[in-house]
Write an enzyme that holds these catalytic residues in place. Structure first.
Site, mmCIF file in Angstrom:
data_model
loop_
_atom_site.group_PDB
_atom_site.id
_atom_site.type_symbol
_atom_site.label_atom_id
_atom_site.label_comp_id
_atom_site.label_asym_id
_atom_site.label_seq_id
_atom_site.Cartn_x
_atom_site.Cartn_y
_atom_site.Cartn_z
ATOM 1 N N ARG A 66 1.094 -1.357 -0.141
ATOM 2 C CA ARG A 66 -0.109 0.031 0.630
ATOM 3 C C ARG A 66 1.263 1.392 -0.258
ATOM 4 O O ARG A 66 1.488 1.983 1.522
ATOM 5 C CB ARG A 66 -1.092 0.179 1.156
ATOM 6 C CG ARG A 66 -1.548 1.120 1.642
ATOM 7 C CD ARG A 66 -2.752 1.294 0.495
ATOM 8 N NE ARG A 66 -4.083 0.622 0.468
ATOM 9 C CZ ARG A 66 -4.039 -0.008 -0.980
ATOM 10 N NH1 ARG A 66 -4.236 0.752 -1.721
ATOM 11 N NH2 ARG A 66 -5.464 -1.536 -0.604
ATOM 12 N N GLN A 84 -8.334 -6.668 -9.230
ATOM 13 C CA GLN A 84 -7.996 -5.278 -9.049
ATOM 14 C C GLN A 84 -6.864 -5.188 -9.694
ATOM 15 O O GLN A 84 -5.786 -5.557 -9.322
ATOM 16 C CB GLN A 84 -8.735 -4.507 -7.552
ATOM 17 C CG GLN A 84 -8.210 -3.165 -7.145
ATOM 18 C CD GLN A 84 -9.130 -2.313 -7.714
ATOM 19 O OE1 GLN A 84 -10.454 -2.767 -7.903
ATOM 20 N NE2 GLN A 84 -9.118 -1.519 -7.167
ATOM 21 N N ARG A 89 1.235 -5.923 -9.886
ATOM 22 C CA ARG A 89 1.757 -5.770 -8.896
ATOM 23 C C ARG A 89 1.650 -6.997 -7.613
ATOM 24 O O ARG A 89 2.132 -6.777 -6.133
ATOM 25 C CB ARG A 89 0.945 -4.699 -8.357
ATOM 26 C CG ARG A 89 -0.476 -5.414 -8.152
ATOM 27 C CD ARG A 89 -0.987 -3.321 -7.275
ATOM 28 N NE ARG A 89 -2.718 -4.579 -7.409
ATOM 29 C CZ ARG A 89 -3.519 -3.185 -6.262
ATOM 30 N NH1 ARG A 89 -3.726 -2.758 -5.898
ATOM 31 N NH2 ARG A 89 -4.468 -4.162 -6.554
ATOM 32 N N HIS A 167 0.587 4.000 -9.881
ATOM 33 C CA HIS A 167 -0.446 4.551 -9.387
ATOM 34 C C HIS A 167 0.267 5.099 -7.661
ATOM 35 O O HIS A 167 0.141 5.067 -7.236
ATOM 36 C CB HIS A 167 -1.232 3.452 -8.782
ATOM 37 C CG HIS A 167 -2.117 3.559 -7.668
ATOM 38 N ND1 HIS A 167 -2.596 3.634 -6.954
ATOM 39 C CD2 HIS A 167 -3.899 2.242 -7.939
ATOM 40 C CE1 HIS A 167 -3.703 4.107 -6.624
ATOM 41 N NE2 HIS A 167 -4.095 3.605 -7.290
ATOM 42 N N ASP A 212 -12.051 9.920 -7.016
ATOM 43 C CA ASP A 212 -11.471 8.874 -7.736
ATOM 44 C C ASP A 212 -12.157 9.512 -9.284
ATOM 45 O O ASP A 212 -12.922 9.498 -9.477
ATOM 46 C CB ASP A 212 -12.563 7.640 -7.342
ATOM 47 C CG ASP A 212 -11.452 6.496 -7.585
ATOM 48 O OD1 ASP A 212 -12.285 5.306 -6.599
ATOM 49 O OD2 ASP A 212 -10.890 6.509 -8.621
ATOM 50 N N GLU A 271 -1.752 9.447 -11.255
ATOM 51 C CA GLU A 271 -1.712 8.522 -11.430
ATOM 52 C C GLU A 271 -1.477 8.648 -13.228
ATOM 53 O O GLU A 271 -2.913 8.694 -14.168
ATOM 54 C CB GLU A 271 -2.752 6.766 -12.075
ATOM 55 C CG GLU A 271 -2.945 7.071 -9.313
ATOM 56 C CD GLU A 271 -4.120 6.144 -9.344
ATOM 57 O OE1 GLU A 271 -4.840 6.538 -8.904
ATOM 58 O OE2 GLU A 271 -4.290 5.332 -10.271
HETATM 59 O O1 TA6 Z 1 -6.790 4.371 -9.170
HETATM 60 C C1 TA6 Z 1 -7.366 4.621 -7.769
HETATM 61 C C2 TA6 Z 1 -8.082 3.594 -7.553
HETATM 62 O O2 TA6 Z 1 -9.012 2.496 -8.630
HETATM 63 C C3 TA6 Z 1 -9.391 3.513 -6.483
HETATM 64 O O3 TA6 Z 1 -10.699 3.189 -6.970
HETATM 65 C C4 TA6 Z 1 -8.906 2.534 -4.946
HETATM 66 O O4 TA6 Z 1 -9.886 1.219 -5.271
HETATM 67 C C5 TA6 Z 1 -7.611 2.840 -5.459
HETATM 68 O O5 TA6 Z 1 -7.336 2.565 -6.954
HETATM 69 C C6 TA6 Z 1 -7.174 2.025 -4.905
HETATM 70 O O6 TA6 Z 1 -7.091 0.309 -5.292
HETATM 71 P P1 TA6 Z 1 -6.410 -0.950 -4.364
HETATM 72 O O7 TA6 Z 1 -6.806 -1.599 -5.146
HETATM 73 O O8 TA6 Z 1 -4.646 -0.971 -4.178
HETATM 74 O O9 TA6 Z 1 -7.521 -0.876 -2.969
#
Ligand code: TA6
Length: 313
Positions: A66, A84, A89, A167, A212, A271
């Site tokens: 994080r 996601q 990563r 990111h 966001d 980002e």
């Molecule tokens: O880049 C923004 C985003 O897509 C947000 O919607 C939020 O979810 C963030 O990334 C963090 O994502 P993660 O999967 O690292 O918790």
């Protein structure tokens, strides 16, 4: 420390995970973990940390770290049916001992080359063969550069498409004192409103609540101004038309186990990304996406440095 020889050192980081530490002659440094090809530190020659990493960050694969600069590939966020932000990563990268010639002169840079290739298991998740080369470099002035080169090595003639983001979590003094310049009047997709499309106001962006947003077809330069720290981050990008701006604010912060409740006050994600139009590569084709970050002392009030000049320069 200034005057030291530039160095590239492979060593152990948190939980014994392998990391590479880059140090330049003037004392700037950067750290990148082989887990995730993940930059977790970028320091000035005065040892100030410029990237945010949560105090609650978990350095336990496959959970992504994080903070720092996670790489979202081959999918940004939930824009697809993969996990996601894709899997790059969450994977272990290797040091690339035989990188192909690099497109630009690296003589005055301290750098490391990493590579990610799919394992047989990965094919079950994403049935494509690729080579993802990442160069992390520190420029003489302490600038940080990340260059990704992704090649389609499918032997079955199949093209593949992907979305992408660096990111980046910037460390800021106080989010309510920060403004972002370079995204004014642009269209964006609001992730807090089912990705509905809106047009940004004409002034610099400031922060009073969670954000966001995916800004579309942005300029190649964006400035992040931290008044309190009298510091401007200049983000330059190449091959990455879009830009995401994210701050979870208080409620989302509390919902994230690897993020401190008040840490949203001291970070902002801006980002460099390719999201709206996925990139498609035929076999043999290669895409390049470059991010360059600079941290310049700025005293916005005294006008020493007008971000607009930075953006126009
Ligand atoms: O880049 C923004 C985003 O897509 C947000 O919607 C939020 O979810 C963030 O990334 C963090 O994502 P993660 O999967 O690292 O918790």
């Amino acid at each position: 420390m200034a005057g030291e020889k530039p160095s590239v050192e492979l060593c152990k980081g948190v939980n014994g995970l392998d990391k590479v530490v880059l140090r330049d002659a003037l004392g700037s440094s950067a750290e990148v973990y082989l887990f995730g090809g993940h930059v977790t530190s970028w320091r000035t020659d005065h040892r100030d940390e410029l990237l945010f990493v949560s105090n609650k960050a978990i350095f336990k694969p496959p959970k992504a770290i994080r903070g720092g600069i996670p790489i979202c590939f081959p999918q940004f966020s939930s824009h697809g049916n993969l996990e996601q932000h894709g899997f790059a990563r969450n994977k272990f990268w290797s040091i690339d001992t035989d990188p192909p010639p690099f497109p630009s002169d690296s003589s005055n840079k301290t750098f490391v080359d990493l590579i990610l290739k799919p394992t047989d298991d990965d094919f079950k998740i994403w049935p494509h063969s690729y080579e993802f080369r990442l160069r992390v470099a520190l420029g003489l002035g302490g600038d940080l550069m990340l260059t990704s080169r992704i090649r389609n090595t499918n032997a079955d003639g199949k093209p593949f498409s992907f979305t992408f983001a660096y990111h980046t979590y910037f460390s800021v003094s106080d989010i309510s004192e920060v403004r972002v310049e370079g995204l004014e009047t642009l269209d964006y997709l609001d992730n807090l409103k089912e990705r509905e499309r809106f047009t940004e106001q004409g002034d610099a962006i400031t922060f009073e609540s969670g954000v966001d947003k995916i800004y579309l077809s942005t300029p190649t330069k964006i400035a992040i101004i931290d008044h309190e720290k009298k510091r401007t981050f200049v983000l330059r990008k190449d091959g990455l038309p879009d830009a995401v701006v994210w701050n979870p604010w208080d409620r989302k912060a509390k919902a994230m186990p690897d993020f401190g409740d008040d840490e949203y006050k001291h970070m902002l994600c801006v980002e460099a990304a390719a999201i709206e139009k996925p990139i498609t590569l035929k076999p043999g084709e290669e895409w390049k996406g470059r991010l360059e970050l600079s941290a310049v002392p700025s005293s916005y009030c005294s006008g020493q440095l007008d971000p607009r000049k930075v953006l126009q320069g």
